[in-house]
Design an enzyme around this catalytic site. Structure first.
Site, PDB file in Angstrom:
ATOM      1  N   ARG A   1      23.656  54.230  20.239  1.00 49.29           N
ATOM      2  CA  ARG A   1      25.053  53.987  20.584  1.00 49.29           C
ATOM      3  C   ARG A   1      25.289  54.450  22.021  1.00 49.29           C
ATOM      4  NH1 ARG A   1      26.878  57.662  15.618  1.00 49.29           N
ATOM      5  NH2 ARG A   1      26.657  56.218  13.858  1.00 49.29           N
ATOM      6  N   CYS A   2      26.201  53.812  22.715  1.00 50.54           N
ATOM      7  CA  CYS A   2      26.560  54.324  24.038  1.00 50.54           C
ATOM      8  C   CYS A   2      27.217  55.688  23.915  1.00 50.54           C
ATOM      9  CB  CYS A   2      27.463  53.343  24.768  1.00 50.54           C
ATOM     10  SG  CYS A   2      28.970  52.925  23.881  1.00 50.54           S
ATOM     11  N   THR A   3      27.795  55.984  22.740  1.00 51.76           N
ATOM     12  CA  THR A   3      28.442  57.279  22.515  1.00 51.76           C
ATOM     13  C   THR A   3      27.545  58.278  21.793  1.00 51.76           C
ATOM     14  OG1 THR A   3      29.414  56.392  20.474  1.00 51.76           O
ATOM     15  CG2 THR A   3      30.778  56.315  22.479  1.00 51.76           C
TER      16      THR A   3
ATOM     17  N   LEU B   1      31.203  59.112  29.558  1.00 45.28           N
ATOM     18  CA  LEU B   1      31.777  58.295  28.487  1.00 45.28           C
ATOM     19  C   LEU B   1      32.482  59.170  27.455  1.00 45.28           C
ATOM     20  CD1 LEU B   1      32.270  55.522  27.312  1.00 45.28           C
ATOM     21  CD2 LEU B   1      30.038  55.662  26.178  1.00 45.28           C
TER      22      LEU B   1
ATOM     23  N   ASN C   1      26.049  61.780  26.449  1.00 40.94           N
ATOM     24  CA  ASN C   1      27.254  62.447  25.973  1.00 40.94           C
ATOM     25  C   ASN C   1      26.979  63.881  25.520  1.00 40.94           C
ATOM     26  OD1 ASN C   1      28.825  59.865  26.113  1.00 40.94           O
ATOM     27  ND2 ASN C   1      27.224  59.283  24.670  1.00 40.94           N
TER      28      ASN C   1
END
Length: 516
Positions: free
Chosen positions: A286-288, A424, A258
């Site tokens: 975190r994926c973010t 994302l 990100n």
């Protein structure tokens, strides 16, 4: 503390596993075994799907507003158990308590939102092109959902799947991460206590290969109508391929790289604070999480100085204390992170800590809180000099590492924000509304933040990504209803004669040659 014995929960009863057991340990104190997890076999996973299939018709027949009341009851139970569940999040996955409380609140918010959706599963009345005929659309549940989730958000993200899936009349087989099995069991017990009948929610603890085999068998037997998966992009590709062979469209929430763009008119203190939280909260797991800060050359040095200063002084350590982040999720995640540290090249420079890799008494971090040798802790790393062809730019590193790049033009910033192929979350710091909307139009991310971090979902906004971050599916808010319902149309002809669409339609008389 004494380790809890965790088994799968299938068709309203505990189901001891047939594939051995594994420990779930506290990553901040490796001598603290949180749970001994009894692992299910592939055949037992199929058994769970059979139980869900058997229970689904009766659950779907329950009126949606009544299912909404069950969701409301679950929310209240989670609220009443908030402290205990947050304590378990701290212990089993190592989140600082403030983050753990926020994660549990996410479940409560999700339940509060979907309580009302039990009365708003609206269809439509559609006008027909013929007389004496009515057209209708209805939302119907997909059937049985197989949900597989990661352990970095061990209770919040599962609730994004479980609550809407159950509300819509589906039954569920849920496979939590093995390293957060105690939390999976606790959340299951809370959901069941809310009023779910036997077989409606089945939780199976299994390792990854066993889960894939069991899911494949269940798909072949026609026992699964929807797959939801949160995890790495690499595993998501395999899940997507498996679903595609059965003509299914899975809900895939995958990794991220990100970007956070810092324009020359940005508030640099605010941008540095956002980068600290984005990049190093939850130890970058975190994926973010922020993957790459993309900073305009005019403010690059000033931003980097502020960012490095914040990271160097950020408290790291025991998650029961006041820290920015605690441990990695497990030894496996530390090993994966260390592999990415091996991609630091001679043209890079590393900032932000007194060491790199694992924090130990022999490789200390200044100001570390607690015993560094007790758990699985990693130094934060800010890596400068990163280029577009570097592995550190092109891949999710899933750990406390942020790459920093510089740009000269807005077009270059957008190219860098999109060039890695993930899509994302993205953030931009600027005071210019025109720049904000130009960025929103051109960035590939499914979620955009302005003067805020790349992390921070709310329960009523769509969550999901594009490219290597997912297949365009969305969770949360009303948008997730499209994952767990299918549209059914109905036409009702009461003319007393066969009326054929596109053939027996009326035409209004007119004069196409009329001129003033």
């Amino acid at each position: 503390m004494t380790a809890t014995r965790i088994t799968s929960y299938v068709d309203g009863a505990d189901l001891p596993g047939a594939a051995g057991s594994a420990p779930s340990t506290n990553p901040a104190r490796l001598d603290d075994v949180v749970a001994e997890v009894s692992l299910a076999s592939a055949d037992q996973l199929v058994t769970a799907f059979r139980a869900a299939a058997t229970a689904q018709k009766a659950w779907a027949a329950m009126p949606a507003p009544v299912r909404g009341k069950v969701v409301a009851a679950i929310g209240r139970l989670v609220e009443q158990n908030k402290d205990a569940l947050a304590d378990l999040v701290v212990r089993e996955v190592g989140k600082p308590r403030a983050e753990a409380l926020g994660e549990v609140q996410e479940i409560i918010d999700t339940c509060d939102f979907f309580l009302g959706e039990g009365r708003r599963l609206y269809g439509h009345t559609v006008p027909s092109e013929m007389r004496d005929k009515q057209l209708f659309t209805f939302r119907v549940p997909v059937g049985v959902a197989g949900i597989i989730t990661a352990g970095n958000f061990p209770v919040a993200v599962p609730s994004w799947y479980l609550v809407p899936a159950l509300l819509c009349g589906n039954t569920v087989v849920w496979k939590p991460a093995e390293y957060s099995a105690a939390l999976g069991d606790a959340l299951t017990r809370l959901f069941v206590a809310g009023g779910l009948p036997s077989g409606v929610l089945n939780t199976v603890h299994a390792d990854g290969p066993t889960t894939y085999d069991g899911l494949s068998q269940a798909l072949s037997l026609g026992l699964v109508q929807k797959i939801g998966f949160t995890g790495s992009s690499e595993v998501g590709v395999r899940i997507g391929e498996l679903a595609g062979r059965h003509l299914q469209n899975p809900c895939l929430e995958l990794g991220g790289k990100n970007p956070l763009v810092v324009m020359p008119d940005a508030d640099l203190d605010l941008a540095a604070e956002g980068a600290l939280f984005s990049g190093f909260g939850t130890a970058g797991q975190r994926c973010t999480s922020l993957g790459v800060a993309i900073v305009h050359e005019d403010v690059y040095d000033a931003f980097l100085s502020k960012f490095v200063g914040l990271v160097e002084n950020a408290p790291v350590g025991d998650p029961t204390g006041d820290v920015v982040y605690g441990p990695m999720l497990s030894e496996r995640f530390l090993q994966g992170f260390e592999k990415w540290l091996g991609e630091v090249q001679p043209h890079h420079a590393v900032h932000g800590s007194t060491g790199t890799g694992r924090i130990t008494s022999a490789n200390p971090r200044k100001g570390f809180r607690g015993d560094p040798d007790a758990g699985v802790f990693a130094h934060p790393a800010i890596v400068t000099g990163v280029r577009p062809d570097d592995a550190l730019y092109r891949n999710e590193t899933f750990g406390p590492l942020v790459s920093v790049m510089r740009f000269a033009s807005f077009d270059e910033a957008v190219d860098l924000a999109n060039g890695h192929g993930y899509g994302l979350s993205a953030a931009i710091y600027t005071s210019d509304p025109a720049t904000v909307f130009r960025f929103r139009e051109r960035v590939s991310a499914g979620m955009v933040s302005v003067n805020n971090s790349t992390s921070g979902a709310e329960a009523h906004l769509p969550f999901g990504g594009n490219g290597k971050s997912g297949n365009g599916s969305r969770q949360s808010g009303v948008w997730v209803l499209d994952q767990f319902t299918r549209w059914q149309s109905m036409n009702w002809d009461y003319a007393g004669k066969l009326q054929k669409a596109q053939m027996d339609t009326e035409e209004a008389a007119g004069d196409p040659g009329f001129r003033l």
